[in-house]
Motif scaffolding. Structure first.
Motif, PDB file in Angstrom:
ATOM      1  N   ALA B 269       7.005  10.930  -3.374  1.00  0.00           N
ATOM      2  CA  ALA B 269       8.420  11.128  -3.792  1.00  0.00           C
ATOM      3  C   ALA B 269       9.183   9.999  -4.060  1.00  0.00           C
ATOM      4  O   ALA B 269      10.009  10.047  -4.995  1.00  0.00           O
ATOM      5  N   TYR B 270       9.330   8.979  -3.173  1.00  0.00           N
ATOM      6  CA  TYR B 270       9.962   7.864  -3.554  1.00  0.00           C
ATOM      7  C   TYR B 270       9.590   7.233  -4.879  1.00  0.00           C
ATOM      8  O   TYR B 270      10.401   6.558  -5.830  1.00  0.00           O
ATOM      9  N   SER B 271       8.271   7.238  -5.066  1.00  0.00           N
ATOM     10  CA  SER B 271       7.915   6.792  -6.112  1.00  0.00           C
ATOM     11  C   SER B 271       8.220   7.611  -7.612  1.00  0.00           C
ATOM     12  O   SER B 271       8.039   7.076  -8.794  1.00  0.00           O
ATOM     13  N   ILE B 272       8.564   8.820  -7.234  1.00  0.00           N
ATOM     14  CA  ILE B 272       9.011   9.379  -8.628  1.00  0.00           C
ATOM     15  C   ILE B 272      10.067   8.861  -8.871  1.00  0.00           C
ATOM     16  O   ILE B 272      10.689   8.595 -10.370  1.00  0.00           O
ATOM     17  N   VAL B 273      11.401   8.610  -7.917  1.00  0.00           N
ATOM     18  CA  VAL B 273      12.598   7.805  -8.481  1.00  0.00           C
ATOM     19  C   VAL B 273      12.286   6.497  -8.814  1.00  0.00           C
ATOM     20  O   VAL B 273      12.854   6.225  -9.947  1.00  0.00           O
ATOM     21  N   ASN B 274      11.255   5.789  -8.430  1.00  0.00           N
ATOM     22  CA  ASN B 274      10.739   4.680  -8.910  1.00  0.00           C
ATOM     23  C   ASN B 274      10.383   4.957 -10.531  1.00  0.00           C
ATOM     24  O   ASN B 274      10.815   4.102 -11.538  1.00  0.00           O
ATOM     25  N   GLN B 275       9.677   5.835 -10.824  1.00  0.00           N
ATOM     26  CA  GLN B 275       9.076   5.960 -12.202  1.00  0.00           C
ATOM     27  C   GLN B 275      10.089   6.172 -13.134  1.00  0.00           C
ATOM     28  O   GLN B 275      10.152   6.001 -14.070  1.00  0.00           O
ATOM     29  N   VAL B 276      11.097   7.392 -12.677  1.00  0.00           N
ATOM     30  CA  VAL B 276      12.028   7.572 -13.463  1.00  0.00           C
ATOM     31  C   VAL B 276      12.918   6.544 -13.663  1.00  0.00           C
ATOM     32  O   VAL B 276      13.582   6.601 -14.641  1.00  0.00           O
ATOM     33  N   GLY B 277      12.992   5.553 -12.757  1.00  0.00           N
ATOM     34  CA  GLY B 277      13.881   4.341 -13.137  1.00  0.00           C
ATOM     35  C   GLY B 277      13.210   3.684 -14.202  1.00  0.00           C
ATOM     36  O   GLY B 277      14.072   3.420 -15.231  1.00  0.00           O
ATOM     37  N   PHE B 278      11.913   3.778 -14.432  1.00  0.00           N
ATOM     38  CA  PHE B 278      11.447   2.951 -15.637  1.00  0.00           C
ATOM     39  C   PHE B 278      11.723   3.714 -16.863  1.00  0.00           C
ATOM     40  O   PHE B 278      12.394   3.303 -17.917  1.00  0.00           O
ATOM     41  N   MET B 279      11.974   5.124 -16.815  1.00  0.00           N
ATOM     42  CA  MET B 279      12.581   6.006 -18.119  1.00  0.00           C
ATOM     43  C   MET B 279      13.810   5.540 -18.262  1.00  0.00           C
ATOM     44  O   MET B 279      14.250   5.515 -19.304  1.00  0.00           O
ATOM     45  N   VAL B 280      14.830   5.599 -17.363  1.00  0.00           N
ATOM     46  CA  VAL B 280      16.289   5.544 -17.403  1.00  0.00           C
ATOM     47  C   VAL B 280      16.594   4.105 -17.989  1.00  0.00           C
ATOM     48  O   VAL B 280      17.434   4.256 -18.766  1.00  0.00           O
TER      49      VAL B 280
END
Lengths: 85, 563
Positions: B269-280
């Protein structure tokens, strides 16, 4: 001695480690023979990506560790006193 | 217009979700698989443009607006519903798949919405659908988490609604097009979008809620909310520079918290935030390459993150355990799950020949093209960090490390096929990215597989792997959680409210006493003066009155002379 799985045998694990280190060396050596088209100056340093990857990971682990000292709590923290209910 | 309503892909999924509970047995299983495929077919039969427009009040709404970007996101949402449905076929809760399809349908609804009002409607439906998915886990923990979850999302919805209302009041236009963060209304819209993306300070709702869902529920949850947020940011705020820094913060937040985490699904779940960070970050960079990269990364991320969570779900369903400190050595008896989980882990780390390699590198390339050296350095470090916190940590602690002695078997066929399908897509897109590139909003002028790119990426990742094993002692799992912003609304807020509440009731009791005393005193006085024979009620002799009149007249005379 019979192992349940070939990965359980420490000898095989040792071989995997050797293979891993060989691959590590290969990627760095390959960088020497390939034009890496550096865009930023820093990128052109030999083995930059290897060193950068290693060091930033060390820093992230240590950083996380430091933050953990401040913010880590037992995983019963929220459950214990029924604050959630 | 009627046919457009019937063939709206979102409505196919939502109506299907409502009909699903009526079916049983094989018919239900067929329907679970057929509904997302029908929606997918309907989506690809739609022409580009706005086939369905409605006048409502003074606004012209476009509940169905198709272009490349919306089709890309709707496609991956429908695919995800299919893969998730397949994986969840054996889920005992009869609520979960219908709830997940309502959720997926609403996400498609957002992706296909041409106006802000439709966006908002489906946005709220998503909150309902995802909360129902959480509920269907049926545990007290899930119930408690769902209440916090829905609280955050309803608050986000209110902020978004305020922004949309302000936008409409200012411009009179409801169309959903690119905006600038230049007015309060637009800032509110941006904030509403970012809350769903898991941006700071509201990141904690995600690792708090998602891991409490059932073994299949988390697979659905991982896909829709955050990626819909990425979609609306892509359409609404491309090139908003602040997003670069918000994205980079999210990237490192995800890495650091995942490194400290013990719960296997919370790591993911934390790594979802991490990956969405790349997109943002990509959206913030805002060039065609960056926006393509953000969109492509959302597409590939949904697949490999679902795959990772499927493998974690298979472990949870088989062992009932979720903590890394209680797992390990599962490769002995779950070879397929281990392989699929590892493929997902390689894909999230952007290893060559996996889907992450061909999508994330476009964002990095955009930073290079824009000469953003600082951003590029952060992204490169973050790529190494992804391998560290998800790429190795997850498979290592769950499937390898110490032997926990557990020997559960690989999961049943439906779950196995769900994993195999998504593992195949992870590799397939990595080897043959052209179909994905063709779907991206802008023409792709990018070749991922150059010798330089492959070698540098391998150096970065493998040395990050070396760092993992060198530092393994520092990464030993402990049965702990890490405090986050949610502490404020889980502990501090309620404690403050309780204390303030205590003070308030004390103060009120005090005021009450004072008021009662005052009232008593007043009635006593009134009583004293107005009772029969009281000062004001007693009868007065006429002589007294004449005396007082004379005194007044004298005073008048005196003042007259003095004046």
């Amino acid at each position: 001695m019979k192992y349940e799985h070939w990965l359980d045998n420490p000898l095989n694990v040792k071989k995997l480690w050797r293979g891993f280190i060989a691959v590590l060396a290969l990627t760095v050596i390959a960088g020497f023979f390939t034009d890496l088209h550096p865009h930023f100056e820093i990128e052109g340093w030999y083995g930059f990506y290897a060193v950068y990857g290693f060091i930033t990971c060390l820093l992230m682990i240590l950083g996380a560790k430091a933050l953990g000292l401040l913010l880590k709590r037992p995983d019963t923290q929220y459950a214990e006193d029924g604050r959630d209910d | 217009m009627t046919s457009a309503i019937l063939l709206h892909p979102a409505l196919i999924l939502i109506i299907g979700a409502l009909l699903l509970p009526l079916l049983r047995g094989a018919a239900r299983n067929v329907a679970v698989l057929a509904i997302p495929l029908l929606a997918l077919a309907a989506l690809w039969l739609l022409p580009e443009g706005r086939p369905w427009q409605v006048q409502w009040l003074d606004y012209s709404l476009a509940p169905l607006a198709v272009d490349k970007l919306s089709r890309l996101f709707a496609t991956i949402f429908a695919l995800m519903a299919f893969g998730g449905g397949l994986f969840a076929l054996r889920q005992e809760s009869r609520l979960e798949i219908p709830a997940a399809y309502l959720y997926a349908g609403s996400a498609i609804g957002v992706a296909l919405a041409g106006d802000l009002i439709t966006v908002f409607l489906f946005w709220e439906f998503m909150a309902v659908g995802s909360t129902l998915v959480l509920w269907s886990a049926g545990t007290p923990l899930a119930w408690a988490a769902s209440r916090r979850y829905v609280g955050v999302h309803l608050a986000g919805g209110v902020i978004l609604f305020a922004g949309i209302a302000g936008h409409i009041a200012q411009t009179g236009d409801v169309a959903f097009t690119a905006m600038q963060a230049d007015s309060i209304a637009h800032w509110l819209i941006l904030a509403g979008f970012l809350i769903n993306a898991g941006a700071p300070p509201f990141s904690a709702w995600l690792p708090d809620a998602y891991p409490e869902a059932s073994w299949s529920g988390t697979v659905f949850l991982s896909a829709f909310t955050t990626k819909t947020a990425v979609y609306v940011l892509l359409r609404g705020f491309p090139g908003a520079e602040i997003l670069i820094w918000i994205g980079i913060f999210m990237i490192f937040y995800g890495i650091v918290y995942a490194l400290l985490e013990n719960d296997m699904r919370r790591i993911l779940a934390y790594s979802i935030v991490n990956q969405v960070g790349f997109m943002v970050t990509g959206i913030g960079i805002g060039t065609e390459m960056a926006l393509n990269g953000a969109a492509a990364h959302a597409f590939t991320h949904i697949i490999y993150k679902a795959l990772l969570l499927m493998s974690a779900g298979a472990v949870l369903a088989a062992t009932g355990r979720r903590k890394c400190s209680e797992l390990g050595g599962l490769f002995h008896s779950m070879p397929l799950t281990t392989i699929c989980g590892t493929i997902g882990a390689l894909a999230i780390s952007s290893f060559p020949l996996t889907s992450g390699f061909i999508s994330k590198s476009m964002v990095t390339q955009a930073a290079i093209d824009g000469h953003l050296q600082m951003v590029w350095l952060f992204l490169a470090a973050a790529s190494a960090g992804v391998f560290l916190h998800a790429g190795i940590k997850f498979p290592w602690f769950v499937f390898f490390q110490k032997d926990s002695g557990l020997r559960p078997a690989d999961p049943p066929a439906s779950m196995r096929w769900g994993m195999i399908l998504f593992a195949f897509l992870c590799i397939g897109l990595g080897v043959w990215p052209d179909p994905l590139y063709a779907m991206l909003p802008y023409a792709v002028n990018y070749v991922p597989y150059t010798a330089a790119h492959v070698i540098t990426q391998l150096q970065l990742l493998l040395f990050s792997g070396l760092a993992f094993f060198v530092m393994l002692d520092y990464l030993k799992r402990t049965p702990t959680i890490t405090l986050d912003f949610d502490w404020l609304y889980r502990v501090a807020g309620p404690a403050l409210a309780r204390r303030l509440g205590g003070r308030l009731s004390q103060a009120r009791a005090g005021l009450d006493g004072l008021a009662r005393e005052g009232a008593n005193r007043m009635t006593a006085q009134i009583h004293q003066h107005r009772r029969p024979d009281g000062l004001l009620s007693r009868s007065w002799p006429t002589g007294g009155m004449a005396l007082w009149v004379m005194v007044l007249l004298l005073a008048n005379l005196v003042f007259y002379y003095l004046g």
